[in-house]
Design a protein around this motif. Structure first.
Motif, PDB file in Angstrom:
ATOM      1  N   LEU A  84      36.161 -24.941  25.912  1.00 42.12           N
ATOM      2  CA  LEU A  84      35.647 -23.836  25.104  1.00 42.12           C
ATOM      3  C   LEU A  84      36.774 -22.950  24.604  1.00 42.12           C
ATOM      4  CD1 LEU A  84      33.358 -22.103  23.976  1.00 42.12           C
ATOM      5  CD2 LEU A  84      33.168 -21.019  26.225  1.00 42.12           C
ATOM      6  N   LEU A  85      37.735 -22.670  25.468  1.00 40.98           N
ATOM      7  CA  LEU A  85      38.869 -21.823  25.095  1.00 40.98           C
ATOM      8  C   LEU A  85      40.001 -22.618  24.446  1.00 40.98           C
ATOM      9  CD1 LEU A  85      39.249 -19.492  28.218  1.00 40.98           C
ATOM     10  CD2 LEU A  85      38.214 -18.946  26.020  1.00 40.98           C
ATOM     11  N   GLN A  86      39.841 -23.943  24.331  1.00 39.08           N
ATOM     12  CA  GLN A  86      40.928 -24.818  23.874  1.00 39.08           C
ATOM     13  C   GLN A  86      42.188 -24.522  24.693  1.00 39.08           C
ATOM     14  OE1 GLN A  86      41.146 -25.421  19.532  1.00 39.08           O
ATOM     15  NE2 GLN A  86      39.436 -23.986  19.372  1.00 39.08           N
ATOM     16  N   LEU A  87      42.006 -24.530  25.998  1.00 36.07           N
ATOM     17  CA  LEU A  87      43.016 -24.034  26.921  1.00 36.07           C
ATOM     18  C   LEU A  87      44.101 -25.071  27.190  1.00 36.07           C
ATOM     19  CD1 LEU A  87      43.350 -21.403  28.629  1.00 36.07           C
ATOM     20  CD2 LEU A  87      42.331 -22.669  30.523  1.00 36.07           C
ATOM     21  N   ASP A  88      45.339 -24.642  27.054  1.00 30.94           N
ATOM     22  CA  ASP A  88      46.501 -25.450  27.392  1.00 30.94           C
ATOM     23  C   ASP A  88      47.334 -24.725  28.431  1.00 30.94           C
ATOM     24  OD1 ASP A  88      46.057 -27.571  25.700  1.00 30.94           O
ATOM     25  OD2 ASP A  88      47.374 -26.853  24.111  1.00 30.94           O
ATOM     26  N   GLY A  89      48.016 -25.501  29.279  1.00 27.54           N
ATOM     27  CA  GLY A  89      49.037 -24.925  30.134  1.00 27.54           C
ATOM     28  C   GLY A  89      50.354 -24.887  29.388  1.00 27.54           C
ATOM     29  N   THR A  90      51.289 -24.091  29.856  1.00 32.03           N
ATOM     30  CA  THR A  90      52.611 -24.074  29.237  1.00 32.03           C
ATOM     31  C   THR A  90      53.441 -25.217  29.795  1.00 32.03           C
ATOM     32  OG1 THR A  90      53.512 -22.592  30.922  1.00 32.03           O
ATOM     33  CG2 THR A  90      52.543 -21.567  28.974  1.00 32.03           C
ATOM     34  N   ASP A  91      54.417 -25.646  29.024  1.00 25.91           N
ATOM     35  CA  ASP A  91      55.290 -26.727  29.470  1.00 25.91           C
ATOM     36  C   ASP A  91      56.294 -26.257  30.517  1.00 25.91           C
ATOM     37  OD1 ASP A  91      54.062 -28.510  27.832  1.00 25.91           O
ATOM     38  OD2 ASP A  91      55.518 -28.361  26.215  1.00 25.91           O
ATOM     39  N   GLN A  92      56.605 -24.958  30.493  1.00 24.58           N
ATOM     40  CA  GLN A  92      57.621 -24.427  31.384  1.00 24.58           C
ATOM     41  C   GLN A  92      57.071 -23.214  32.136  1.00 24.58           C
ATOM     42  OE1 GLN A  92      61.080 -23.623  29.022  1.00 24.58           O
ATOM     43  NE2 GLN A  92      61.493 -25.764  28.612  1.00 24.58           N
ATOM     44  N   PRO A  93      56.281 -23.451  33.169  1.00 28.38           N
ATOM     45  CA  PRO A  93      55.737 -22.325  33.932  1.00 28.38           C
ATOM     46  C   PRO A  93      56.865 -21.439  34.447  1.00 28.38           C
ATOM     47  CG  PRO A  93      54.740 -24.393  34.616  1.00 28.38           C
ATOM     48  CD  PRO A  93      55.884 -24.748  33.719  1.00 28.38           C
ATOM     49  N   GLY A  94      56.616 -20.150  34.475  1.00 29.45           N
ATOM     50  CA  GLY A  94      57.621 -19.229  34.973  1.00 29.45           C
ATOM     51  C   GLY A  94      58.476 -18.615  33.891  1.00 29.45           C
ATOM     52  N   VAL A  95      58.284 -19.011  32.621  1.00 32.91           N
ATOM     53  CA  VAL A  95      59.023 -18.416  31.517  1.00 32.91           C
ATOM     54  C   VAL A  95      58.387 -17.079  31.149  1.00 32.91           C
ATOM     55  CG1 VAL A  95      59.689 -18.655  29.093  1.00 32.91           C
ATOM     56  CG2 VAL A  95      59.800 -20.626  30.634  1.00 32.91           C
ATOM     57  N   ALA A  96      59.195 -16.050  31.105  1.00 31.22           N
ATOM     58  CA  ALA A  96      58.675 -14.707  30.836  1.00 31.22           C
ATOM     59  C   ALA A  96      58.097 -14.624  29.433  1.00 31.22           C
ATOM     60  CB  ALA A  96      59.796 -13.683  31.002  1.00 31.22           C
ATOM     61  N   ALA A  97      56.959 -13.944  29.325  1.00 28.48           N
ATOM     62  CA  ALA A  97      56.382 -13.678  28.009  1.00 28.48           C
ATOM     63  C   ALA A  97      57.298 -12.719  27.252  1.00 28.48           C
ATOM     64  CB  ALA A  97      54.995 -13.061  28.164  1.00 28.48           C
ATOM     65  N   PRO A  98      57.370 -12.844  25.929  1.00 28.83           N
ATOM     66  CA  PRO A  98      58.217 -11.936  25.152  1.00 28.83           C
ATOM     67  C   PRO A  98      57.861 -10.471  25.388  1.00 28.83           C
ATOM     68  CG  PRO A  98      57.512 -13.773  23.796  1.00 28.83           C
ATOM     69  CD  PRO A  98      56.735 -13.870  25.071  1.00 28.83           C
ATOM     70  N   ALA A  99      58.862  -9.674  25.672  1.00 34.56           N
ATOM     71  CA  ALA A  99      58.646  -8.241  25.876  1.00 34.56           C
ATOM     72  C   ALA A  99      58.524  -7.538  24.533  1.00 34.56           C
ATOM     73  CB  ALA A  99      59.798  -7.651  26.680  1.00 34.56           C
ATOM     74  N   PHE A 100      57.976  -6.350  24.544  1.00 35.57           N
ATOM     75  CA  PHE A 100      57.840  -5.564  23.322  1.00 35.57           C
ATOM     76  C   PHE A 100      57.799  -4.091  23.669  1.00 35.57           C
ATOM     77  CE2 PHE A 100      53.665  -7.266  24.612  1.00 35.57           C
ATOM     78  CZ  PHE A 100      53.001  -6.090  24.956  1.00 35.57           C
ATOM     79  N   SER A 101      58.068  -3.275  22.672  1.00 30.76           N
ATOM     80  CA  SER A 101      57.982  -1.822  22.820  1.00 30.76           C
ATOM     81  C   SER A 101      57.217  -1.287  21.620  1.00 30.76           C
ATOM     82  CB  SER A 101      59.379  -1.202  22.890  1.00 30.76           C
ATOM     83  OG  SER A 101      59.302   0.209  23.030  1.00 30.76           O
ATOM     84  N   LEU A 102      55.948  -0.924  21.839  1.00 31.67           N
ATOM     85  CA  LEU A 102      55.049  -0.511  20.768  1.00 31.67           C
ATOM     86  C   LEU A 102      54.403   0.823  21.112  1.00 31.67           C
ATOM     87  CD1 LEU A 102      53.348  -3.991  20.148  1.00 31.67           C
ATOM     88  CD2 LEU A 102      55.118  -2.932  18.744  1.00 31.67           C
ATOM     89  N   THR A 103      53.460   1.226  20.300  1.00 34.96           N
ATOM     90  CA  THR A 103      52.670   2.440  20.537  1.00 34.96           C
ATOM     91  C   THR A 103      51.205   2.046  20.570  1.00 34.96           C
ATOM     92  OG1 THR A 103      54.295   3.772  19.350  1.00 34.96           O
ATOM     93  CG2 THR A 103      52.121   4.746  19.674  1.00 34.96           C
ATOM     94  N   ASP A 104      50.465   2.499  21.585  1.00 33.36           N
ATOM     95  CA  ASP A 104      49.066   2.089  21.677  1.00 33.36           C
ATOM     96  C   ASP A 104      48.169   2.976  20.827  1.00 33.36           C
ATOM     97  OD1 ASP A 104      48.409   4.435  23.085  1.00 33.36           O
ATOM     98  OD2 ASP A 104      48.291   3.435  25.026  1.00 33.36           O
ATOM     99  N   GLN A 105      46.864   2.713  20.887  1.00 29.70           N
ATOM    100  CA  GLN A 105      45.902   3.403  20.028  1.00 29.70           C
ATOM    101  C   GLN A 105      45.798   4.895  20.328  1.00 29.70           C
ATOM    102  OE1 GLN A 105      45.158   1.235  22.425  1.00 29.70           O
ATOM    103  NE2 GLN A 105      43.225   1.711  23.460  1.00 29.70           N
ATOM    104  N   ASN A 106      46.284   5.302  21.472  1.00 26.64           N
ATOM    105  CA  ASN A 106      46.251   6.722  21.834  1.00 26.64           C
ATOM    106  C   ASN A 106      47.592   7.412  21.610  1.00 26.64           C
ATOM    107  OD1 ASN A 106      43.493   6.650  22.790  1.00 26.64           O
ATOM    108  ND2 ASN A 106      44.266   5.484  24.542  1.00 26.64           N
ATOM    109  N   GLY A 107      48.531   6.703  20.992  1.00 30.32           N
ATOM    110  CA  GLY A 107      49.832   7.291  20.705  1.00 30.32           C
ATOM    111  C   GLY A 107      50.812   7.233  21.854  1.00 30.32           C
ATOM    112  N   ALA A 108      50.466   6.508  22.920  1.00 29.73           N
ATOM    113  CA  ALA A 108      51.344   6.407  24.090  1.00 29.73           C
ATOM    114  C   ALA A 108      52.241   5.182  23.965  1.00 29.73           C
ATOM    115  CB  ALA A 108      50.506   6.312  25.357  1.00 29.73           C
ATOM    116  N   PRO A 109      53.439   5.225  24.550  1.00 23.93           N
ATOM    117  CA  PRO A 109      54.306   4.036  24.558  1.00 23.93           C
ATOM    118  C   PRO A 109      53.609   2.872  25.246  1.00 23.93           C
ATOM    119  CG  PRO A 109      55.517   5.985  25.242  1.00 23.93           C
ATOM    120  CD  PRO A 109      54.075   6.379  25.213  1.00 23.93           C
TER     121      PRO A 109
END
Length: 411
Positions: free
Chosen positions: A77-102
């Motif tokens: 249902l989710l068309q779910l796949d595993g990653t090929d390299q478990p343990g790889v960090a997801a890309p980090a980001f620095s944004l502002t949320d809907q309430n104006g907070a970091p």
């Protein structure tokens, strides 16, 4: 639309933006990326197969490379796949949320993260995803504080925090404590999408976007572990939301997992009205002329929209004009049948006159047909394909944009 074949992609992940930190890895991304027009008129027609039969509590678990606690039906249902390299960090980001907070990825350490890209001008598919988030939280119950639903703005034409807040509020997510909708400058948003390998196509003429519909499941340590997708199948809110909640919960350490209480199953006792089944046509008296009957398959060979409603239902009153508008737009190609549930005939007829409804409306005075279709509340919409098979079950009101998107995608 992109090629659906799987492909290996090598990302050097050097975005040139100090707010984006991405390790250099080679990952396999699924090529079955949904590219969608998500603002303005919906003009794409995506070939969709929604014939999905959901597993029961006795269903076999998915293969070990998917997730040990997830049934194969849920993974499909989710068309779910595993990653090929478990343990790889997801890309980090620095944004502002809907309430104006970091807003950074690091702030969600210790929680499962369900991360998507979302258009803050969307009125169709992304709004269905919002319904899934709300339903998934219901399924998680008190455990929802262990899961963060994180969405990143895919629309650089509307990057203001106030805009993502407005969209969140409009979708009922404004008071949802574990909902985070991040935005930033156009350059930062572009870099984040590139870091995650999510395609974004821009149309500067009308300031609309196309974007991929991946769902990134990130574990409490911040590692990408599973990749899914949302599309028209997310209109089937109950099983899709359950699946999302279950995957997110299974990423938690064993001691923090809960019993997800949603409905991953459409009961087999619904007289063959569950997804993928072909129910026998039903004939009911026409609301405006009880001496005449109308069948739910009066227009065999067309997609058929069966909408269950009631005259005392506030959400039904909101939805009815949208259905009428869509019928006027697509009525030559798509059949519409309204089913008035548990109403006095006069009350139902007055209701349809109030909204100028011109498609066929029938009376289900005892609610027997609604019961047969296992309707959980009003309004509720079931869509049959030209062969009479159930391809959509959607609780709650549709907007015209949502319904138009789904119908054009189906046929």
């Amino acid at each position: 639309m992109p090629d659906k074949a799987e492909e290996d992609e090598t990302h050097d992940r050097d975005t040139g933006d100090p707010s984006i930190r991405v390790p250099s890895v080679t990952t396999k991304r699924r090529g079955s990326v949904w590219m969608l027009w998500l603002t303005g008129a919906v003009t794409v027609a995506v070939a969709v197969a929604l014939v999905i039969v959901y597993g029961s509590a006795q269903a076999q678990p998915a293969s070990a490379d998917v997730m040990p606690g997830i049934t194969q039906a849920t993974a499909d249902l989710l068309q779910l796949d595993g990653t090929d390299q478990p343990g790889v960090a997801a890309p980090a980001f620095s944004l502002t949320d809907q309430n104006g907070a970091p807003m950074t990825l690091n702030q969600f350490q210790g929680r499962s993260v369900v991360l998507t890209f979302n258009d803050d001008q969307c009125t169709d598919l992304c709004t269905l995803l919002a319904e899934d988030v709300l339903a998934a939280n219901t399924d998680l119950g008190a455990a929802q504080n262990t899961v963060a639903f994180v969405s990143l703005n895919a629309n650089p034409y509307f990057p203001a925090p106030a805009t993502v807040k407005q969209w969140s509020d409009q979708q009922g997510l404004g008071n949802t404590a574990n909902w985070y909708f991040g935005t930033g400058t156009p350059g930062v948003l572009s870099a984040v999408a590139a870091a995650y390998g999510v395609p974004i196509q821009l149309d500067p003429a009308d300031r609309t976007v196309q974007h991929g519909t991946e769902i990134f499941f990130i574990d409490p340590s911040g590692n990408e572990t599973r990749l899914g997708e949302f599309g028209t199948e997310s209109a089937d809110t109950a099983p899709f939301a359950y699946a999302v909640a279950r995957v997110a919960d299974d990423l938690l350490p064993a001691g923090k997992r809960t019993t997800v209480s949603g409905h991953g199953v459409v009961s087999a006792s619904t007289d063959n009205t569950e997804l993928g089944s072909t129910p026998a046509p039903v004939e009911l008296p026409k609301l405006s002329d009880p001496s005449t009957t109308v069948s739910t398959r009066a227009d065999a060979g067309k997609y058929t929209v069966i909408n269950f409603w009631g005259s005392t239902c506030t959400a039904c009153a909101t939805e009815m004009p949208a259905l009428e508008s869509e019928y006027r737009l697509l009525g030559g190609r798509v059949a519409f049948v309204g089913v008035d549930v548990d109403d006095k005939t006069a009350a139902g007829h007055t209701f349809t006159q109030r909204f100028g409804t011109t498609y066929d409306v029938v009376s289900d005075a005892t609610g027997a047909v609604a019961g047969r279709y296992a309707i959980t509340g009003l309004p509720y919409t079931v869509v049959l394909d030209p062969g009479g098979q159930v391809v959509i079950r959607h609780p709650g009101a549709f907007t015209q944009d949502q319904l138009d998107y789904l119908l054009r995608s189906l046929g």
